[in-house]
Design an enzyme around this catalytic site. Structure first.
Site, PDB file in Angstrom:
ATOM      1  N   GLU A  45       0.839  -1.197   0.000  1.00  0.00           N
ATOM      2  CA  GLU A  45       0.000   0.000   0.000  1.00  0.00           C
ATOM      3  C   GLU A  45       0.878   1.253   0.000  1.00  0.00           C
ATOM      4  O   GLU A  45       1.858   1.339   0.738  1.00  0.00           O
ATOM      5  CB  GLU A  45      -0.904  -0.030   1.228  1.00  0.00           C
ATOM      6  CG  GLU A  45      -1.940   1.072   1.293  1.00  0.00           C
ATOM      7  CD  GLU A  45      -2.895   0.901   2.459  1.00  0.00           C
ATOM      8  OE1 GLU A  45      -3.931   1.582   2.480  1.00  0.00           O
ATOM      9  OE2 GLU A  45      -2.608   0.075   3.363  1.00  0.00           O
ATOM     10  N   LYS A 114      -9.222   3.191  -2.943  1.00  0.00           N
ATOM     11  CA  LYS A 114      -9.595   2.371  -1.789  1.00  0.00           C
ATOM     12  C   LYS A 114     -11.025   2.697  -1.367  1.00  0.00           C
ATOM     13  O   LYS A 114     -11.389   3.867  -1.220  1.00  0.00           O
ATOM     14  CB  LYS A 114      -8.617   2.648  -0.645  1.00  0.00           C
ATOM     15  CG  LYS A 114      -8.684   1.687   0.528  1.00  0.00           C
ATOM     16  CD  LYS A 114      -7.538   1.965   1.504  1.00  0.00           C
ATOM     17  CE  LYS A 114      -7.551   1.001   2.677  1.00  0.00           C
ATOM     18  NZ  LYS A 114      -6.414   1.257   3.610  1.00  0.00           N
ATOM     19  N   CYS A 175      -5.754  -3.452   1.913  1.00  0.00           N
ATOM     20  CA  CYS A 175      -5.593  -3.502   3.366  1.00  0.00           C
ATOM     21  C   CYS A 175      -6.914  -3.583   4.136  1.00  0.00           C
ATOM     22  O   CYS A 175      -7.507  -4.633   4.247  1.00  0.00           O
ATOM     23  CB  CYS A 175      -4.762  -2.306   3.827  1.00  0.00           C
ATOM     24  SG  CYS A 175      -4.020  -2.543   5.473  1.00  0.00           S
ATOM     25  N   PRO A 357      20.825   3.278  29.688  1.00  0.00           N
ATOM     26  CA  PRO A 357      21.177   3.191  31.115  1.00  0.00           C
ATOM     27  C   PRO A 357      20.809   1.802  31.618  1.00  0.00           C
ATOM     28  O   PRO A 357      19.630   1.455  31.687  1.00  0.00           O
ATOM     29  CB  PRO A 357      20.316   4.279  31.754  1.00  0.00           C
ATOM     30  CG  PRO A 357      19.941   5.196  30.630  1.00  0.00           C
ATOM     31  CD  PRO A 357      19.809   4.309  29.435  1.00  0.00           C
ATOM     32  N   LEU A 358      21.798   0.990  31.919  1.00  0.00           N
ATOM     33  CA  LEU A 358      21.584  -0.402  32.308  1.00  0.00           C
ATOM     34  C   LEU A 358      21.549  -0.491  33.830  1.00  0.00           C
ATOM     35  O   LEU A 358      22.575  -0.375  34.496  1.00  0.00           O
ATOM     36  CB  LEU A 358      22.707  -1.272  31.737  1.00  0.00           C
ATOM     37  CG  LEU A 358      22.523  -2.782  31.777  1.00  0.00           C
ATOM     38  CD1 LEU A 358      21.273  -3.207  31.009  1.00  0.00           C
ATOM     39  CD2 LEU A 358      23.748  -3.474  31.198  1.00  0.00           C
ATOM     40  N   SER A 359      20.358  -0.701  34.380  1.00  0.00           N
ATOM     41  CA  SER A 359      20.166  -0.592  35.832  1.00  0.00           C
ATOM     42  C   SER A 359      20.390  -1.886  36.583  1.00  0.00           C
ATOM     43  O   SER A 359      20.519  -1.882  37.801  1.00  0.00           O
ATOM     44  CB  SER A 359      18.748  -0.101  36.116  1.00  0.00           C
ATOM     45  OG  SER A 359      17.801  -1.113  35.756  1.00  0.00           O
ATOM     46  N   GLY A 360      20.377  -3.003  35.860  1.00  0.00           N
ATOM     47  CA  GLY A 360      20.399  -4.291  36.548  1.00  0.00           C
ATOM     48  C   GLY A 360      19.019  -4.871  36.743  1.00  0.00           C
ATOM     49  O   GLY A 360      18.864  -5.960  37.279  1.00  0.00           O
ATOM     50  N   GLY A 361      17.977  -4.132  36.295  1.00  0.00           N
ATOM     51  CA  GLY A 361      16.605  -4.621  36.354  1.00  0.00           C
ATOM     52  C   GLY A 361      16.192  -5.238  35.028  1.00  0.00           C
ATOM     53  O   GLY A 361      16.893  -5.140  34.018  1.00  0.00           O
ATOM     54  N   SER A 364      15.571  -2.654  31.554  1.00  0.00           N
ATOM     55  CA  SER A 364      16.759  -2.246  30.796  1.00  0.00           C
ATOM     56  C   SER A 364      17.496  -3.473  30.275  1.00  0.00           C
ATOM     57  O   SER A 364      18.117  -3.430  29.201  1.00  0.00           O
ATOM     58  CB  SER A 364      17.682  -1.381  31.651  1.00  0.00           C
ATOM     59  OG  SER A 364      18.138  -2.071  32.785  1.00  0.00           O
TER      60      SER A 364
END
Length: 714
Positions: A45, A114, A175, A357-361, A364
């Site tokens: 489309e 359409k 569609c 930002p890698l927080s450990g949770g 992330s």
């Protein structure tokens, strides 16, 4: 009459307003279809301009440039000898229409607008177009001069018509028309149309593919026929990922299916169909009687045949056989969809890579693992010899290396383009989260930085004391609720500022030639956004967010799946860890917990989200529904407390959605304010609302009936 026909459909990775790039991909698909012997090619489309042009569809320039691209196709003789079904917008009588251009050998046979427009959820087609609300009506369209010159006439038919060839008849639907109760293929099939094309701009959503394919199968199970489904694939410049999966279906059976997630810019699917199977399938007298009563379509005649001739037996041309449907599990969809979307965004934005930002949770962590999945997909594409991916990798990741460099492992690629930063607080960040972040970064290969932000936090905190003499404290140190929240927000917002600072400078630190910044990735999930359990302008504020429309429960399933599929044992620790923001000091008897803070579990949040958006229930309706669904868990009063608590926090935090980071769309209950979920952001006081009063009245009535004994705490 020839019976064997080779047909082609395709998935194209088109980009909004990339006219020349889109043209090149359209032509490549035509050439590939011809190389495979196809005589009919169907494309996605609005493929000429890209589906996601949004308000650019209101600009006259866009229509001019579409016709200029169309002219280049019509005048390119390498695109001859194949019937073309191409998507682009057209202005007719001062109205804008979403159209299919049916062309053959440099001439337009029909412009087919359409009939029914997508106008819910992520789609606002009626903002830009009007439907051709006149089924089977056809009139004349005056061509632009540049097209009229090669057409040899000033006018062509525009409207709801079908194309008749010496050996078959085909019709186009677009569609949304497939999803309507009375789809055009019904009346077209009754009129003898044997081949249907459907050109789509259908986005990925978890568990959605089953619905789409079942509709296509049902279309031809009831009507018989050959159905060619084409779809866009990739990120064309917005939150949506179009998930391809072009296919050919005959009489309800799949005979060809393309990939749902791929880094291929052009993917052509062909099949050899036996048109006599369609004719034999349509044997029922009741169908014949209905066909006599159906509206009649105008047939646009052409002498071009889709089959090779009267006696077209060819030992090499074998009808395509039936095959089983290939569907990914939701966990795989999370690994593949957002990853492909991220790669498109990265290569097209010309950024130097990503930072999270890698927080450990787990949130992330999930974002990081999706980036690692992206690197795995890129490596697979390199092994397959994908020239476009090769060039993109050398431009994005090879800046640190000699010309012609290519990575040998996903980790090596990840190290060049993915940067992770752990931003801890000495009194609040545990050794466990810091260690998990560091070991995950090592296992996936990201360029990792570990730091504490205590100095920045205390400097900001002391500004208030220096200016007013008032010293705020956390609640565990005797502080007020307001002070406790304010001090948490300093940390959260400090991390956002720090993330952007490092995103701008880390490429320079690493000696990347020419500089260039990193895209900051957000990692707030859909449930936290729904509840408003995030700080406005904290780490949830980023450039883009691959998990912003994915539930916590689905993310946990994904991480559990990736732990084995990606050979990352470290992920088990993320699954078992208690979700915590680590914004309050840790003491001997207190560790902050997300679910305790929210007053509801993530599973419950997911339920609330689906009932609010998908089931379209307000507070009272949700309460009535959950009285039944949760009758074995909670008393009516406990259900009421949870429902009212959710709607209260949803209402007071709704303003956060007005600035939420653009996120990959994956769940049907996403609270994204920017287009998908249009609701106010200033609400009346919920606990004084009429809905809440009605809930309280119902609770009292039920308790008088003896139904007030609960099985859990509210």
């Amino acid at each position: 009459m020839g019976r064997l026909m080779t047909v082609a459909t395709c998935s194209l990775n088109q980009w909004a307003l990339d006219f020349e790039g889109n043209l090149a991909r359209i032509k490549e698909s035509i050439h590939e279809a011809k190389r495979r012997g196809a005589h009919l090619r169907c494309g996605p489309e609005l493929e000429v301009c890209g589906y996601g042009c949004l308000d650019h569809f209101l600009e006259a320039d866009l229509y001019l440039h579409c016709w200029e691209m169309c002219l280049m196709i019509l005048t390119d003789e390498t695109c001859n000898d194949i019937l073309l079904d191409i998507g682009m917008p057209v202005i007719h009588r001062n109205n804008r229409f979403n159209c299919r251009i049916i062309a053959l050998n440099g001439k337009i046979l029909l412009i087919r607008p359409k009939l029914w427009l997508a106008n819910d959820g992520n789609y606002r087609e009626m903002r830009y177009f009007i439907p051709w609300d006149r089924p089977t009506h056809v009139e004349e369209y005056y061509l632009p001069r540049m097209i009229a010159k090669v057409q040899g006439s000033q006018k062509v038919p525009i409207g709801d018509a079908v194309i008749s060839t010496p050996d078959t008849c085909f019709g186009a639907e677009t569609c949304e028309e497939l999803f309507t109760p009375n789809s055009p293929h019904n009346t077209m099939g009754l009129n003898g149309v044997e081949i249907f094309t459907n050109s789509s701009g259908s986005h990925h959503s978890l568990r959605k593919l089953d619905t789409r394919i079942s509709l296509i199968q049902e279309a031809t199970r009831k009507n018989g026929g050959v159905y060619l489904y084409s779809n866009q694939q990739g990120c064309d410049g917005d939150r949506l990922y179009y998930d391809g999966c072009a296919m050919v279906i005959v009489n309800g059976e799949i005979i060809a299916q393309g990939s749902q997630f791929s880094l291929n810019d052009v993917e052509v699917i062909t099949a050899v169909v036996d048109i006599e199977e369609v004719r034999a399938y349509r044997f029922a007298p009741s169908r014949g009687i209905q066909s006599l009563r159906a509206p009649t379509y105008r047939r646009i005649e052409t002498t071009f045949s889709l089959s090779t001739g009267e006696n077209d037996f060819d030992p090499k041309a074998v009808p395509s056989s039936r095959r089983a449907l290939r569907v990914h599990k939701p966990e795989e969809e999370i690994a593949l969809g957002p990853a492909c979307w991220l790669w498109d965004y990265l290569r097209r934005s010309k950024a130097a890579g990503f930072l999270v930002p890698l927080s450990g949770g787990i949130d992330s962590c999930a974002t990081a693992v999706i980036v690692f999945s992206m690197c795995r997909i890129v490596m697979d594409a390199l092994k397959e010899g994908n020239a476009q991916v090769n060039a993109d990798v050398q431009r994005v990741a090879g800046a640190y290396e000699a010309e012609g460099w290519l990575p040998k492992t996903p980790q090596e690629l990840c190290n060049r383009i993915f940067h992770t930063v752990y931003m801890g607080m000495a009194s609040q960040s545990s050794k466990e989260t810091r260690s998990r972040a560091e070991r995950l970064a090592r296992d996936i290969g990201s360029y990792h930085t570990d730091m504490n932000i205590d100095d920045v936090f205390h400097a900001e905190k002391n500004l208030l004391t220096q200016s007013t003499g008032f010293e705020p404290n956390f609640k565990v140190h005797g502080g007020t609720v307001a002070a406790n929240l304010a001090l948490q927000n300093i940390q959260a917002r400090t991390r956002m500022v720090t993330a952007y600072y490092f995103a701008q400078m880390l490429p320079s630190v690493r000696g990347r030639p020419g500089g260039g910044g990193l895209l900051v990735l957000g990692s707030a999930n859909v449930d936290e956004a729904l509840r408003g359990y995030l700080t406005k302008y904290d780490c949830s504020s980023a450039d883009i967010n691959p998990i912003g429309s994915i539930s916590k429960t689905d993310l946990k399933r994904f991480i559990s799946w990736a732990r084995h599929s990606f050979s990352l044992p470290i992920l088990e620790e993320f699954i078992e860890a208690t979700p915590t923001a680590e914004l309050e000091p840790i003491t001997s008897d207190y560790v902050q917990s997300d679910e305790a803070d929210m007053g509801m579990t993530y599973v419950e949040l997911s339920v609330f989200g689906k009932l609010r958006k998908e089931a379209k229930l307000g507070p009272y309706g949700m309460f009535q529904r959950l009285l039944h669904d949760w009758k074995d868990q909670y008393s009516p009063r406990e259900v009421a407390v949870k429902v009212k608590r959710f709607h209260h926090f949803y209402a007071i935090n709704r303003h956060k959605m007005t600035t939420i980071t653009p996120a990959y769309h994956a769940e049907g209950y996403s609270p994204d304010d920017n287009r998908f979920d249009l609701r106010p952001f200033l609400y009346p006081a919920q606990y004084d609302s009429w809905s809440f009063k009605r809930i309280d009245e119902e609770v009292e009535r039920l308790e008088k009936m003896g139904l007030g004994v609960g099985k859990a705490e509210g």
